[in-house]
Design a protein around this motif. Structure first.
Motif, PDB file in Angstrom:
ATOM      1  N   GLU A 147     -56.139  54.074 150.565  1.00  0.00           N
ATOM      2  CA  GLU A 147     -56.259  54.554 151.940  1.00  0.00           C
ATOM      3  C   GLU A 147     -57.357  55.596 152.145  1.00  0.00           C
ATOM      4  N   GLY A 148     -57.666  56.372 151.141  1.00  0.00           N
ATOM      5  CA  GLY A 148     -58.681  57.406 151.288  1.00  0.00           C
ATOM      6  C   GLY A 148     -60.088  56.982 150.917  1.00  0.00           C
ATOM      7  N   LEU A 149     -60.259  55.739 150.494  1.00  0.00           N
ATOM      8  CA  LEU A 149     -61.591  55.317 150.052  1.00  0.00           C
ATOM      9  C   LEU A 149     -62.603  55.388 151.189  1.00  0.00           C
ATOM     10  N   PRO A 150     -63.784  55.919 150.898  1.00  0.00           N
ATOM     11  CA  PRO A 150     -64.800  56.076 151.943  1.00  0.00           C
ATOM     12  C   PRO A 150     -65.608  54.805 152.169  1.00  0.00           C
ATOM     13  N   THR A 151     -66.178  54.711 153.359  1.00  0.00           N
ATOM     14  CA  THR A 151     -67.196  53.700 153.609  1.00  0.00           C
ATOM     15  C   THR A 151     -68.518  54.273 153.097  1.00  0.00           C
ATOM     16  N   ARG A 152     -69.545  53.471 153.069  1.00  0.00           N
ATOM     17  CA  ARG A 152     -70.847  53.983 152.622  1.00  0.00           C
ATOM     18  C   ARG A 152     -71.315  55.158 153.482  1.00  0.00           C
ATOM     19  N   THR A 153     -71.088  55.076 154.779  1.00  0.00           N
ATOM     20  CA  THR A 153     -71.547  56.156 155.655  1.00  0.00           C
ATOM     21  C   THR A 153     -70.727  57.430 155.473  1.00  0.00           C
ATOM     22  N   GLU A 154     -69.519  57.309 154.967  1.00  0.00           N
ATOM     23  CA  GLU A 154     -68.673  58.488 154.761  1.00  0.00           C
ATOM     24  C   GLU A 154     -68.943  59.197 153.437  1.00  0.00           C
ATOM     25  N   LEU A 155     -69.680  58.588 152.533  1.00  0.00           N
ATOM     26  CA  LEU A 155     -69.895  59.184 151.214  1.00  0.00           C
ATOM     27  C   LEU A 155     -70.485  60.594 151.284  1.00  0.00           C
ATOM     28  N   GLY A 156     -71.339  60.856 152.243  1.00  0.00           N
ATOM     29  CA  GLY A 156     -71.974  62.170 152.354  1.00  0.00           C
ATOM     30  C   GLY A 156     -71.112  63.244 152.994  1.00  0.00           C
ATOM     31  N   LEU A 157     -69.939  62.883 153.485  1.00  0.00           N
ATOM     32  CA  LEU A 157     -69.114  63.858 154.198  1.00  0.00           C
ATOM     33  C   LEU A 157     -68.667  65.028 153.328  1.00  0.00           C
ATOM     34  N   LEU A 158     -68.482  64.816 152.039  1.00  0.00           N
ATOM     35  CA  LEU A 158     -68.053  65.922 151.182  1.00  0.00           C
ATOM     36  C   LEU A 158     -69.145  66.975 151.019  1.00  0.00           C
ATOM     37  N   ASP A 159     -70.377  66.633 151.378  1.00  0.00           N
ATOM     38  CA  ASP A 159     -71.475  67.596 151.302  1.00  0.00           C
ATOM     39  C   ASP A 159     -71.661  68.363 152.608  1.00  0.00           C
ATOM     40  N   ALA A 160     -70.930  67.982 153.649  1.00  0.00           N
ATOM     41  CA  ALA A 160     -71.074  68.645 154.949  1.00  0.00           C
ATOM     42  C   ALA A 160     -70.524  70.068 154.881  1.00  0.00           C
ATOM     43  N   VAL A 161     -71.133  70.940 155.633  1.00  0.00           N
ATOM     44  CA  VAL A 161     -70.670  72.322 155.730  1.00  0.00           C
ATOM     45  C   VAL A 161     -69.311  72.319 156.429  1.00  0.00           C
ATOM     46  N   PRO A 162     -68.328  73.056 155.906  1.00  0.00           N
ATOM     47  CA  PRO A 162     -67.026  73.101 156.576  1.00  0.00           C
ATOM     48  C   PRO A 162     -67.184  73.483 158.048  1.00  0.00           C
ATOM     49  N   GLY A 163     -66.472  72.781 158.903  1.00  0.00           N
ATOM     50  CA  GLY A 163     -66.546  73.029 160.336  1.00  0.00           C
ATOM     51  C   GLY A 163     -67.564  72.166 161.054  1.00  0.00           C
ATOM     52  N   THR A 164     -68.321  71.365 160.297  1.00  0.00           N
ATOM     53  CA  THR A 164     -69.313  70.482 160.897  1.00  0.00           C
ATOM     54  C   THR A 164     -68.616  69.422 161.743  1.00  0.00           C
ATOM     55  N   THR A 165     -69.134  69.181 162.933  1.00  0.00           N
ATOM     56  CA  THR A 165     -68.590  68.138 163.791  1.00  0.00           C
ATOM     57  C   THR A 165     -69.144  66.794 163.362  1.00  0.00           C
ATOM     58  N   VAL A 166     -68.248  65.842 163.173  1.00  0.00           N
ATOM     59  CA  VAL A 166     -68.644  64.492 162.783  1.00  0.00           C
ATOM     60  C   VAL A 166     -68.270  63.559 163.917  1.00  0.00           C
ATOM     61  N   ARG A 167     -69.228  62.774 164.370  1.00  0.00           N
ATOM     62  CA  ARG A 167     -68.968  61.840 165.479  1.00  0.00           C
ATOM     63  C   ARG A 167     -69.135  60.430 165.026  1.00  0.00           C
TER      64      ARG A 167
ATOM     65  N   SER B 283     -64.531  69.393 144.417  1.00  0.00           N
ATOM     66  CA  SER B 283     -63.422  70.266 144.766  1.00  0.00           C
ATOM     67  C   SER B 283     -62.818  69.817 146.094  1.00  0.00           C
ATOM     68  N   VAL B 284     -61.667  69.188 146.002  1.00  0.00           N
ATOM     69  CA  VAL B 284     -60.945  68.724 147.194  1.00  0.00           C
ATOM     70  C   VAL B 284     -59.462  69.019 146.990  1.00  0.00           C
ATOM     71  N   PRO B 285     -58.713  69.140 148.077  1.00  0.00           N
ATOM     72  CA  PRO B 285     -57.267  69.294 147.911  1.00  0.00           C
ATOM     73  C   PRO B 285     -56.675  67.985 147.377  1.00  0.00           C
ATOM     74  N   VAL B 286     -55.934  68.073 146.297  1.00  0.00           N
ATOM     75  CA  VAL B 286     -55.362  66.869 145.687  1.00  0.00           C
ATOM     76  C   VAL B 286     -54.015  66.563 146.335  1.00  0.00           C
ATOM     77  N   VAL B 287     -53.932  65.378 146.940  1.00  0.00           N
ATOM     78  CA  VAL B 287     -52.711  64.924 147.598  1.00  0.00           C
ATOM     79  C   VAL B 287     -51.987  63.910 146.718  1.00  0.00           C
ATOM     80  N   ASP B 288     -52.748  62.990 146.113  1.00  0.00           N
ATOM     81  CA  ASP B 288     -52.155  61.896 145.345  1.00  0.00           C
ATOM     82  C   ASP B 288     -53.222  61.357 144.393  1.00  0.00           C
ATOM     83  N   THR B 289     -52.922  61.320 143.108  1.00  0.00           N
ATOM     84  CA  THR B 289     -53.924  60.856 142.140  1.00  0.00           C
ATOM     85  C   THR B 289     -53.872  59.347 141.888  1.00  0.00           C
TER      86      THR B 289
END
Length: 120
Positions: free
Chosen positions: A100-120, A51-57
């Motif tokens: 442009e939106g493709l994730p790196t390997r380290t970014e793959l887990g970001l969709l599982d983060a709790v909303p509002g989580t700080t990412v550094r 579940s993500v906001p769809v900008v461009d398919t």
């Protein structure tokens, strides 16, 4: 790997069984916003779309395939490959453009983060 509307064109009314009978070892069905399925002769895995906001398919299917194949090359199991595919597809639709939106390997887990989580 095909969409659910492409499979019947390839293999008739029971495309997964027909493809297995023809010697295919793995079948992946992309269903867009409805998720995806992956099958082997002994296993079936279903995953809902993220579940993500769809900008461009544009590029979503390519991103899905890239995620799936990267999991295959990494040697992860069927469920993990499908999870990665659905996740990379979600990243793709959440940004404008085809890559442009493709994730790196380290970014793959970001969709599982709790909303509002700080990412550094």
């Amino acid at each position: 790997m095909a969409s659910d509307d492409e499979l019947p064109v390839l293999a008739g009314t029971d495309p997964v069984a027909a493809l297995f009978a023809a010697g295919v070892r793995e079948v992946v069905v992309k269903r867009g916003a409805a998720g995806a399925s992956a099958y082997t002769v002994t296993e079936a895995v279903e995953r809902p779309a993220r579940s993500v906001p769809v900008v461009d398919t544009v590029g979503a299917g390519d991103a899905f395939v890239a995620g799936y194949l990267s999991g295959l090359l990494d040697g992860v199991d069927l469920a993990a490959r499908l999870d990665r595919a659905v996740t990379t597809g979600a990243f793709a639709v959440a940004a404008r453009g085809d890559w442009e939106g493709l994730p790196t390997r380290t970014e793959l887990g970001l969709l599982d983060a709790v909303p509002g989580t700080t990412v550094r």
